[in-house]
Design a protein around this motif. Sequence first.
Motif, PDB file in Angstrom:
ATOM      1  N   TYR A 114      -2.873  -8.853   3.130  1.00  0.00           N
ATOM      2  CA  TYR A 114      -1.491  -9.251   3.364  1.00  0.00           C
ATOM      3  C   TYR A 114      -0.698  -8.050   3.854  1.00  0.00           C
ATOM      4  CZ  TYR A 114      -0.556  -7.098  -1.215  1.00  0.00           C
ATOM      5  OH  TYR A 114      -0.457  -6.226  -2.261  1.00  0.00           O
ATOM      6  N   SER A 115       0.410  -8.341   4.504  1.00  0.00           N
ATOM      7  CA  SER A 115       1.307  -7.296   4.993  1.00  0.00           C
ATOM      8  C   SER A 115       2.707  -7.581   4.475  1.00  0.00           C
ATOM      9  CB  SER A 115       1.315  -7.253   6.526  1.00  0.00           C
ATOM     10  OG  SER A 115       0.046  -6.894   7.023  1.00  0.00           O
ATOM     11  N   ALA A 183       4.023  -9.694  10.522  1.00  0.00           N
ATOM     12  CA  ALA A 183       5.067  -8.849   9.920  1.00  0.00           C
ATOM     13  C   ALA A 183       5.798  -8.047  10.984  1.00  0.00           C
ATOM     14  CB  ALA A 183       4.440  -7.914   8.882  1.00  0.00           C
ATOM     15  N   ILE A 184       5.072  -7.547  11.967  1.00  0.00           N
ATOM     16  CA  ILE A 184       5.704  -6.753  13.037  1.00  0.00           C
ATOM     17  C   ILE A 184       6.645  -7.630  13.861  1.00  0.00           C
ATOM     18  CG2 ILE A 184       5.261  -5.545  15.210  1.00  0.00           C
ATOM     19  CD1 ILE A 184       2.698  -4.439  13.873  1.00  0.00           C
ATOM     20  N   VAL A 185       6.209  -8.824  14.213  1.00  0.00           N
ATOM     21  CA  VAL A 185       7.077  -9.736  14.975  1.00  0.00           C
ATOM     22  C   VAL A 185       8.331 -10.052  14.170  1.00  0.00           C
ATOM     23  CG1 VAL A 185       7.274 -12.080  15.881  1.00  0.00           C
ATOM     24  CG2 VAL A 185       5.239 -10.737  16.364  1.00  0.00           C
ATOM     25  N   LYS A 201       0.232  -2.626   4.578  1.00  0.00           N
ATOM     26  CA  LYS A 201      -0.941  -3.491   4.527  1.00  0.00           C
ATOM     27  C   LYS A 201      -1.769  -3.091   3.317  1.00  0.00           C
ATOM     28  CE  LYS A 201      -4.181  -6.340   5.975  1.00  0.00           C
ATOM     29  NZ  LYS A 201      -4.992  -6.158   7.185  1.00  0.00           N
ATOM     30  N   ASN A 202      -2.190  -4.064   2.511  1.00  0.00           N
ATOM     31  CA  ASN A 202      -2.910  -3.724   1.279  1.00  0.00           C
ATOM     32  C   ASN A 202      -4.355  -3.297   1.531  1.00  0.00           C
ATOM     33  OD1 ASN A 202      -3.670  -6.432   2.007  1.00  0.00           O
ATOM     34  ND2 ASN A 202      -4.391  -6.766  -0.085  1.00  0.00           N
ATOM     35  N   LEU A 203      -4.890  -3.611   2.725  1.00  0.00           N
ATOM     36  CA  LEU A 203      -6.243  -3.214   3.092  1.00  0.00           C
ATOM     37  C   LEU A 203      -6.195  -2.265   4.283  1.00  0.00           C
ATOM     38  CD1 LEU A 203      -7.971  -6.733   2.950  1.00  0.00           C
ATOM     39  CD2 LEU A 203      -7.850  -5.016   1.122  1.00  0.00           C
ATOM     40  N   ARG A 204      -7.361  -1.831   4.726  1.00  0.00           N
ATOM     41  CA  ARG A 204      -7.437  -1.023   5.942  1.00  0.00           C
ATOM     42  C   ARG A 204      -7.032  -1.887   7.138  1.00  0.00           C
ATOM     43  NH1 ARG A 204     -11.331   3.353   7.182  1.00  0.00           N
ATOM     44  NH2 ARG A 204     -12.340   2.832   5.203  1.00  0.00           N
ATOM     45  N   SER A 229      -4.328   0.941   3.364  1.00  0.00           N
ATOM     46  CA  SER A 229      -4.920   1.454   2.133  1.00  0.00           C
ATOM     47  C   SER A 229      -5.498   2.855   2.299  1.00  0.00           C
ATOM     48  CB  SER A 229      -6.023   0.506   1.647  1.00  0.00           C
ATOM     49  OG  SER A 229      -7.056   0.405   2.620  1.00  0.00           O
ATOM     50  N   HIS A 230      -5.552   3.370   3.535  1.00  0.00           N
ATOM     51  CA  HIS A 230      -6.150   4.678   3.763  1.00  0.00           C
ATOM     52  C   HIS A 230      -5.187   5.701   4.370  1.00  0.00           C
ATOM     53  CE1 HIS A 230      -9.792   2.447   3.004  1.00  0.00           C
ATOM     54  NE2 HIS A 230     -10.474   3.553   2.983  1.00  0.00           N
ATOM     55  N   ARG A 231      -4.298   5.273   5.271  1.00  0.00           N
ATOM     56  CA  ARG A 231      -3.481   6.243   5.990  1.00  0.00           C
ATOM     57  C   ARG A 231      -2.106   5.664   6.340  1.00  0.00           C
ATOM     58  NH1 ARG A 231      -7.274  10.017   7.166  1.00  0.00           N
ATOM     59  NH2 ARG A 231      -9.306   9.355   7.941  1.00  0.00           N
ATOM     60  N   PHE A 232      -1.235   6.569   6.751  1.00  0.00           N
ATOM     61  CA  PHE A 232      -0.012   6.177   7.446  1.00  0.00           C
ATOM     62  C   PHE A 232      -0.326   6.184   8.933  1.00  0.00           C
ATOM     63  CE2 PHE A 232       2.041   7.625   3.531  1.00  0.00           C
ATOM     64  CZ  PHE A 232       3.020   6.666   3.372  1.00  0.00           C
TER      65      PHE A 232
END
Length: 246
Positions: A114-115, A183-185, A201-204, A229-232
Amino acid sequence: MERDFGVIPRAEHYACMIDLLGRAGKLTEAQEFIERMPIPPDSSVWGSLLGACRIHPDAKVAEFAARSLFEMDSENSGRYILLSNVYTSLGKIKEANRIRSLMKWRGVKKTAGYSVIEVKNKTYKFLVGDETNPNSGLIYRELEKLMDRIREAGYVPNTNFALHDLEEETKERSLYVHSEKLAIVFGLMYLGPDSEIRIHKNLRVCGDCHNATKFISEVTGREILVRDSHRFHHFSGGRCSCGDYW
């Protein structure tokens, strides 16, 4: 480190070294480095190696890393998905399906992606293909327009990130409704024209959404920040701060 600074390398230091070798595509060298480590490699070390195999596909090295990760944490669905994606990117669909079957046999459930985006002090959550928002009809119409714009700019859907048992056109459509894009839209619609769009985002973040977001930042002139879940990931002018490695 030890001679000049008196710092004894810990697992996280070794993981950084694997990450550097992985970024350079030196996967065999990274594997050999792990085998020579004076301390037992932990999940961060193996995870760095498996993550590198996603960017520089190598089934043999990915299997080497995944075996150790499965022994350490057989319930982590992300490891299975990552290995499956490596196989898929190499055209090894049979092997990818085998890993997904292994997940099912072991009772490992894939974490639902999800986002989340905040607009006017209110948080909105999107799932893939989400239609729960009261303005879903408008959101999907704007999404169609945006996808047309980025396709004209050169975006090509990467159907490796869609379900395997779908027709090619259906695969492309399924990519359009990933939670990141929705989410971006939504942010483009309801945030001011000069506002940075920030989503979590809760995942990669998937490879197709990452590529699409680069094009979105280019055609809209907006800066987009995605925390996965890993980076910005800071998207601006068609580029991402991660250098396409995450």
